[in-house]
Design a protein around this motif. Structure first.
Motif, mmCIF file in Angstrom:
data_model
loop_
_atom_site.group_PDB
_atom_site.id
_atom_site.type_symbol
_atom_site.label_atom_id
_atom_site.label_comp_id
_atom_site.label_asym_id
_atom_site.label_seq_id
_atom_site.Cartn_x
_atom_site.Cartn_y
_atom_site.Cartn_z
ATOM 1 N N PHE A 248 0.833 -1.204 0.000
ATOM 2 C CA PHE A 248 0.000 0.000 0.000
ATOM 3 C C PHE A 248 0.866 1.253 0.000
ATOM 4 N N ARG A 249 1.990 1.198 0.692
ATOM 5 C CA ARG A 249 2.889 2.356 0.726
ATOM 6 C C ARG A 249 3.415 2.648 -0.683
ATOM 7 N N LYS A 250 3.823 1.614 -1.405
ATOM 8 C CA LYS A 250 4.296 1.808 -2.776
ATOM 9 C C LYS A 250 3.176 2.305 -3.681
ATOM 10 N N ALA A 251 1.950 1.881 -3.377
ATOM 11 C CA ALA A 251 0.810 2.279 -4.199
ATOM 12 C C ALA A 251 0.373 3.710 -3.928
ATOM 13 N N ILE B 42 21.848 7.140 -15.129
ATOM 14 C CA ILE B 42 21.208 7.238 -13.807
ATOM 15 C C ILE B 42 20.196 6.112 -13.674
ATOM 16 N N GLU B 43 20.277 5.366 -12.563
ATOM 17 C CA GLU B 43 19.285 4.341 -12.254
ATOM 18 C C GLU B 43 18.445 4.824 -11.072
ATOM 19 N N TYR B 44 17.123 4.709 -11.160
ATOM 20 C CA TYR B 44 16.269 5.163 -10.067
ATOM 21 C C TYR B 44 15.144 4.163 -9.806
ATOM 22 N N ALA B 45 14.727 4.121 -8.535
ATOM 23 C CA ALA B 45 13.680 3.189 -8.105
ATOM 24 C C ALA B 45 12.312 3.659 -8.579
ATOM 25 N N LEU B 46 11.390 2.706 -8.713
ATOM 26 C CA LEU B 46 10.024 2.995 -9.146
ATOM 27 C C LEU B 46 9.040 2.546 -8.072
ATOM 28 N N ASN B 47 8.021 3.324 -7.851
ATOM 29 C CA ASN B 47 6.944 2.908 -6.953
ATOM 30 C C ASN B 47 5.849 2.161 -7.689
ATOM 31 N N LYS B 48 5.483 2.665 -8.868
ATOM 32 C CA LYS B 48 4.397 2.062 -9.633
ATOM 33 C C LYS B 48 4.711 2.092 -11.112
ATOM 34 N N LEU C 219 -6.124 -0.940 -9.274
ATOM 35 C CA LEU C 219 -5.228 -0.372 -10.282
ATOM 36 C C LEU C 219 -3.876 -0.001 -9.673
ATOM 37 N N LEU C 220 -3.911 0.690 -8.535
ATOM 38 C CA LEU C 220 -2.663 1.186 -7.947
ATOM 39 C C LEU C 220 -1.869 0.073 -7.265
ATOM 40 N N LEU C 221 -2.551 -0.900 -6.664
ATOM 41 C CA LEU C 221 -1.825 -2.032 -6.081
ATOM 42 C C LEU C 221 -1.137 -2.846 -7.168
ATOM 43 N N ASN C 222 -1.827 -3.054 -8.284
ATOM 44 C CA ASN C 222 -1.196 -3.771 -9.394
ATOM 45 C C ASN C 222 -0.023 -2.986 -9.958
ATOM 46 N N GLY C 223 -0.165 -1.654 -10.008
ATOM 47 C CA GLY C 223 0.942 -0.824 -10.471
ATOM 48 C C GLY C 223 2.158 -0.959 -9.576
ATOM 49 N N ALA C 224 1.913 -1.042 -8.252
ATOM 50 C CA ALA C 224 3.019 -1.217 -7.313
ATOM 51 C C ALA C 224 3.685 -2.576 -7.488
ATOM 52 N N LEU C 225 2.879 -3.608 -7.733
ATOM 53 C CA LEU C 225 3.451 -4.943 -7.958
ATOM 54 C C LEU C 225 4.228 -4.995 -9.272
ATOM 55 N N ASN C 226 3.728 -4.295 -10.296
ATOM 56 C CA ASN C 226 4.441 -4.244 -11.579
ATOM 57 C C ASN C 226 5.833 -3.639 -11.427
ATOM 58 N N ALA C 227 5.961 -2.715 -10.467
ATOM 59 C CA ALA C 227 7.229 -2.004 -10.292
ATOM 60 C C ALA C 227 8.274 -2.839 -9.558
#
Length: 299
Positions: free
Chosen positions: A24-27, A285-291, A211-219
């Motif tokens: 949920f935090r990532k979402a 540059i490499e950067y982390a993704l949330n979603k 939608l947003l939880l799936n986006g977080a899992l995709n990331a």
């Protein structure tokens, strides 16, 4: 705010609790739970959260006590709950793989097939589903509920076989057992009460969460890459660079260079960065993704 504009959401208490909070935090939602409270706070006035054991979640969603909740397919089937499965959310405490409910026996047991369990005693937490599974195949067995430490039931002579959940099978093997059959593959589902889904506002809110939880899992295991590339080497770099669709390429101000950006799997990065440098890329540059949200994530 009117209670009609609040979605009652069940979150799994127990082994999935920490992983769900992180998801949920990532979402984009902030959850805060206390060990003394079953009602986590969330920074969304349209959601009211309740912690519920995954084993009970489907029952409360079916009754309408909760509008929606996260639980495993196994517990939906165990309770024979009449709920709407909104979305697959493949995640667990330790990995992004599905779990299995398996039939296991001692390594030296003569039981080698499901049919060999006829007349035997089976211990499991998944009692209802296991009884139906064997009954549908015409195999008479005695299924007994296990409160835990199910693997030990065989060693103590309380059961001839067990039906237990596993991801890798390593714990079952460590107890001197062997897996002879898989009854069910399971993963976390976002489920909803059918009446709640007939309410347009609640339906939209549940779909937003999905939608947003799936986006977080995709990331998960995906990162963003950004780099500068000289104009004469752009085709070489693009040929190396994977992308969800195609890389974003933008010409830099007053120069013969381009800025190139893409989303790639984390394991791919270590392989392609040296090749990108050799091909002429610079300032990677490499950067982390949330979603990572796509049209296919809509429900």
């Amino acid at each position: 705010m009117s209670t009609d504009r609040v979605l009652k959401l069940g979150l799994p208490k127990g082994s999935l609790e920490e992983a769900t909070t992180a998801l949920f935090r990532k979402a984009g939602w902030r959850l805060a739970a206390s060990s003394r409270s079953y009602f986590p706070s969330i920074d969304d006035a349209e959601i009211a959260c309740t912690l519920v054991r995954a084993q009970e979640m489907a029952r409360y969603v079916e009754l309408g006590t909760l509008d929606a909740g996260l639980t495993g397919l196994d517990w939906v089937l165990e309770n024979e709950a009449r709920v709407e499965i909104v979305s697959d959310l493949v995640y667990s405490k330790a990995s992004r793989s599905k779990a299995r409910w398996v039939l296991a026996v001692p390594a030296d047991s003569p039981i080698a097939r499901v049919e060999d369990c006829a007349g035997k005693r089976i211990s499991t937490e998944l009692v209802g589903y296991t009884k139906r599974y064997f009954a549908e195949r015409g195999i008479e067995v005695a299924v007994e509920f296990s409160w835990g430490a199910t693997e030990a039931k065989i060693a103590s002579g309380l059961a001839d076989a067990i039906v237990e959940v596993t991801e890798t099978g390593s714990t079952i093997k460590a107890h001197g057992l062997k897996i002879i059959h898989t009854l069910l593959e399971t993963n976390t589902k976002l489920i909803a009460n059918p009446a709640s889904m007939r309410d347009e506002w609640k339906k939209a809110k549940v779909r937003q969460i999905a939608l947003l939880l799936n986006g977080a899992l995709n990331a998960d295991n995906m990162v963003g890459l950004k780099m500068n590339v000289p104009e004469e080497r752009i085709d070489e770099v693009i040929a190396i660079l994977p992308s969800l669709t195609s890389p974003t390429v933008a010409k830099l101000y007053r120069g013969a260079w381009y800025s190139v950006e893409s989303v790639v799997s984390e394991e791919t990065v270590r392989e392609i960065v040296p090749r990108l440098i050799e091909a002429g890329a610079d300032g990677i540059i490499e950067y982390a993704l949330n979603k990572v949200v796509g049209r296919s994530d809509r429900v």
